[in-house]
Design an enzyme around this catalytic site. Structure first.
Site, PDB file in Angstrom:
ATOM      1  CB  SER A 149      -0.847  -0.017   1.272  1.00  0.00           C
ATOM      2  OG  SER A 149      -1.429   1.234   1.485  1.00  0.00           O
ATOM      3  CE1 TYR A 194      -3.815  -2.779   5.747  1.00  0.00           C
ATOM      4  CE2 TYR A 194      -3.402  -0.448   5.281  1.00  0.00           C
ATOM      5  CZ  TYR A 194      -3.656  -1.734   4.837  1.00  0.00           C
ATOM      6  OH  TYR A 194      -3.739  -1.985   3.482  1.00  0.00           O
ATOM      7  CE  LYS A 216      -1.463  -4.575   3.514  1.00  0.00           C
ATOM      8  NZ  LYS A 216      -1.691  -5.849   2.810  1.00  0.00           N
TER       9      LYS A 216
HETATM   10  P1  NAD Z   1     -10.995  -7.145   1.334  1.00  0.00           P
HETATM   11  O1  NAD Z   1     -11.179  -7.156   2.807  1.00  0.00           O
HETATM   12  O2  NAD Z   1     -12.165  -6.848   0.467  1.00  0.00           O
HETATM   13  O3  NAD Z   1     -10.393  -8.552   0.865  1.00  0.00           O
HETATM   14  C1  NAD Z   1      -9.505  -9.294   1.663  1.00  0.00           C
HETATM   15  C2  NAD Z   1      -9.971 -10.743   1.644  1.00  0.00           C
HETATM   16  O4  NAD Z   1      -9.074 -11.515   2.467  1.00  0.00           O
HETATM   17  C3  NAD Z   1     -11.376 -10.935   2.213  1.00  0.00           C
HETATM   18  O5  NAD Z   1     -12.150 -11.693   1.301  1.00  0.00           O
HETATM   19  C4  NAD Z   1     -11.154 -11.677   3.533  1.00  0.00           C
HETATM   20  O6  NAD Z   1     -12.211 -12.568   3.816  1.00  0.00           O
HETATM   21  C5  NAD Z   1      -9.847 -12.399   3.249  1.00  0.00           C
HETATM   22  N1  NAD Z   1      -9.054 -12.709   4.453  1.00  0.00           N
HETATM   23  C6  NAD Z   1      -8.729 -11.865   5.484  1.00  0.00           C
HETATM   24  N2  NAD Z   1      -7.973 -12.498   6.390  1.00  0.00           N
HETATM   25  C7  NAD Z   1      -7.801 -13.764   5.919  1.00  0.00           C
HETATM   26  C8  NAD Z   1      -7.116 -14.896   6.404  1.00  0.00           C
HETATM   27  N3  NAD Z   1      -6.456 -14.858   7.575  1.00  0.00           N
HETATM   28  N4  NAD Z   1      -7.141 -16.039   5.687  1.00  0.00           N
HETATM   29  C9  NAD Z   1      -7.821 -16.099   4.518  1.00  0.00           C
HETATM   30  N5  NAD Z   1      -8.485 -15.056   4.006  1.00  0.00           N
HETATM   31  C10 NAD Z   1      -8.485 -13.903   4.692  1.00  0.00           C
HETATM   32  O7  NAD Z   1      -9.785  -6.153   1.024  1.00  0.00           O
HETATM   33  P2  NAD Z   1      -9.309  -5.516  -0.365  1.00  0.00           P
HETATM   34  O8  NAD Z   1      -9.717  -4.097  -0.400  1.00  0.00           O
HETATM   35  O9  NAD Z   1      -9.686  -6.396  -1.492  1.00  0.00           O
HETATM   36  O10 NAD Z   1      -7.744  -5.541  -0.129  1.00  0.00           O
HETATM   37  C11 NAD Z   1      -6.943  -6.623  -0.560  1.00  0.00           C
HETATM   38  C12 NAD Z   1      -5.513  -6.381  -0.124  1.00  0.00           C
HETATM   39  O11 NAD Z   1      -5.048  -5.141  -0.656  1.00  0.00           O
HETATM   40  C13 NAD Z   1      -5.327  -6.292   1.397  1.00  0.00           C
HETATM   41  O12 NAD Z   1      -4.111  -6.934   1.734  1.00  0.00           O
HETATM   42  C14 NAD Z   1      -5.222  -4.798   1.647  1.00  0.00           C
HETATM   43  O13 NAD Z   1      -4.471  -4.495   2.791  1.00  0.00           O
HETATM   44  C15 NAD Z   1      -4.518  -4.327   0.381  1.00  0.00           C
HETATM   45  N6  NAD Z   1      -4.787  -2.912   0.069  1.00  0.00           N
HETATM   46  C16 NAD Z   1      -6.089  -2.492  -0.044  1.00  0.00           C
HETATM   47  C17 NAD Z   1      -6.357  -1.146  -0.297  1.00  0.00           C
HETATM   48  C18 NAD Z   1      -7.782  -0.653  -0.398  1.00  0.00           C
HETATM   49  O14 NAD Z   1      -7.994   0.553  -0.302  1.00  0.00           O
HETATM   50  N7  NAD Z   1      -8.776  -1.504  -0.609  1.00  0.00           N
HETATM   51  C19 NAD Z   1      -5.294  -0.239  -0.462  1.00  0.00           C
HETATM   52  C20 NAD Z   1      -3.985  -0.713  -0.349  1.00  0.00           C
HETATM   53  C21 NAD Z   1      -3.741  -2.062  -0.084  1.00  0.00           C
END
Ligand code: NAD
Ligand code: UDP
Length: 338
Positions: free
Chosen positions: A124, A148, A152
């Protein structure tokens, strides 16, 4: 190519699975449904016409991961699974370190055991902390201001050390800016549980009548209209960035780091206006105090991804807001429980 997609039922993961199928790559989803719903699988299948393999499991379960990697003959892993709410991470830091840091270490150990040596990790722009200037290039210093972000950063550091010891691996760290938007079909989109933390889901829930009024967190930043400026990127462009990474460096030994952003900054009020234009709905807002830990402005220099991956974001602010509204108006309460 067969790719294990941890967190593939989530917002970014589900869109990435669709783009993978379009590119002839077979995803196998591994998700514990902590923050997603079973209905996502049906929607992906509806939009793509493909059946998908889904394993319900936790990334901290090494035996299940290893078995899944082996039985599906996986070539590479895209690792989205994790917790992502900044405020919650302050309240529950151990859960964040356990899911995000420990979970990734377990995943890498399972990959080692299964002989899979290609990993793409969801990082991120938060790892840049409060950047000294914009646009941000990949060589900017990193820092963290909350658990958080620190999780990362820790994962990035663990993977860097791991790569020093295992230089025959391909590890790609993708630093996302602000993913927004939805699949253009209106079948998939962002479905936060509870009160949305992020701007765009909050705005779209106001527009659809689920919430009364947006709180704009501060209008006294040193930006053109005083509100915070971010690099919003369409989730389908972001998904395509993963395909580009898999195809261009996924088989190349090395530690690769890329910003995935558009290179343009938009303010909170610009996003509200763009959303009103796309939806034809008014989004009432009130200006409130700044949110603790927020920075004034943050946008990417995405040129490294263009040079090395041949990838750039193609979709406009209008695409982001129009697609978000299609998803939100077709699914005012998000995905159904099935
Ligand atoms: P999200 O919460 O929609 O998706 C994450 C998925 O991981 C979910 O389906 C959840 O059920 C699953 N999950 C969580 N913990 C788990 C575990 N221990 N075992 C198995 N599955 C697990 O999030 P997103 O927005 O799709 O983000 C995906 C990734 O991108 C994350 O790592 C997040 O930190 C990173 N990210 C997101 C953003 C954003 O703004 N959405 C920005 C930067 C980075
Ligand atoms: N923001 C806001 N009201 C909200 C949510 C966010 O004014 O309800 C602002 C926030 O202060 C920031 C921008 O919108 O300037 C983007 O915030 P978001 O949480 O979506 O992303 P991040 O802060 O992680 O970049």
């Amino acid at each position: 190519m067969k790719v294990l997609v941890t967190g593939g039922m989530g917002y970014i993961g589900s869109h990435t699975c669709i783009q993978m199928l379009g590119a002839g790559i077979t995803p196998v989803i591994f998700d514990n449904l902590y923050n997603s719903k079973q209905a996502v699988l049906q929607r992906i299948e509806k939009v793509t016409g493909h059946r998908l393999d889904f394993v319900k499991g936790d990334i901290r379960d090494k035996a299940l991961l290893t078995k899944t990697l082996k039985t599906h003959a996986i070539d590479a892993v895209i690792h989205f699974a994790g917790l992502k709410a900044v405020g919650e991470s302050v309240e529950k830091p151990l859960e964040y370190y356990d899911n995000n840091v420990n979970g990734t270490l377990v995943l890498v150990a399972a990959m080692q055991e299964a002989g899979v040596k290609s990993l793409v990790f969801s990082s991120s722009a938060t790892v840049y902390g409060d950047p000294a200037s914009v646009p941000i290039t990949e060589d900017f210093p990193t820092s963290a201001t909350n658990p958080y972000g620190r999780s990362k950063l820790m994962v990035e550091e663990c993977l860097t050390d791991f790569h020093h010891a295992n230089p025959d691996w391909s590890i790609t760290l993708l630093r996302y800016f602000n993913p927004v938007g939805s699949h253009p079909s209106g079948e998939l989109g962002e479905d936060p549980q509870g009160i949305p933390n992020n701007l765009m889901p909050f705005v779209s829930q106001v527009a659809v009548g689920r919430r009364d009024c947006l709180s704009v967190f501060g209008n006294d930043y040193p930006t053109p209209d005083g509100t915070g400026v971010r690099d919003y990127i369409h989730v389908v462009d972001l998904a395509d960035g993963h395909i580009a990474a898999l195809e261009n460096v996924g088989a190349k030994m090395g530690l690769h780091i890329y910003n995935l952003g558009t290179g343009n900054g938009s303010s909170v009020l610009e996003m509200v206006k763009a959303f009103e234009a796309a939806s034809g709905k008014q989004v009432p807002y009130q200006v409130v105090a700044r949110r603790a830990g927020d920075i004034a402005e943050c946008w990417a220099d995405p040129s490294k991804a263009m040079q090395e991956l041949g990838w750039k974001a193609l979709r406009s602010l209008d695409d982001m807001t129009t697609d978000t509204w299609r998803w939100q108006s077709n699914n005012p309460q998000g995905y159904p429980d099935i």
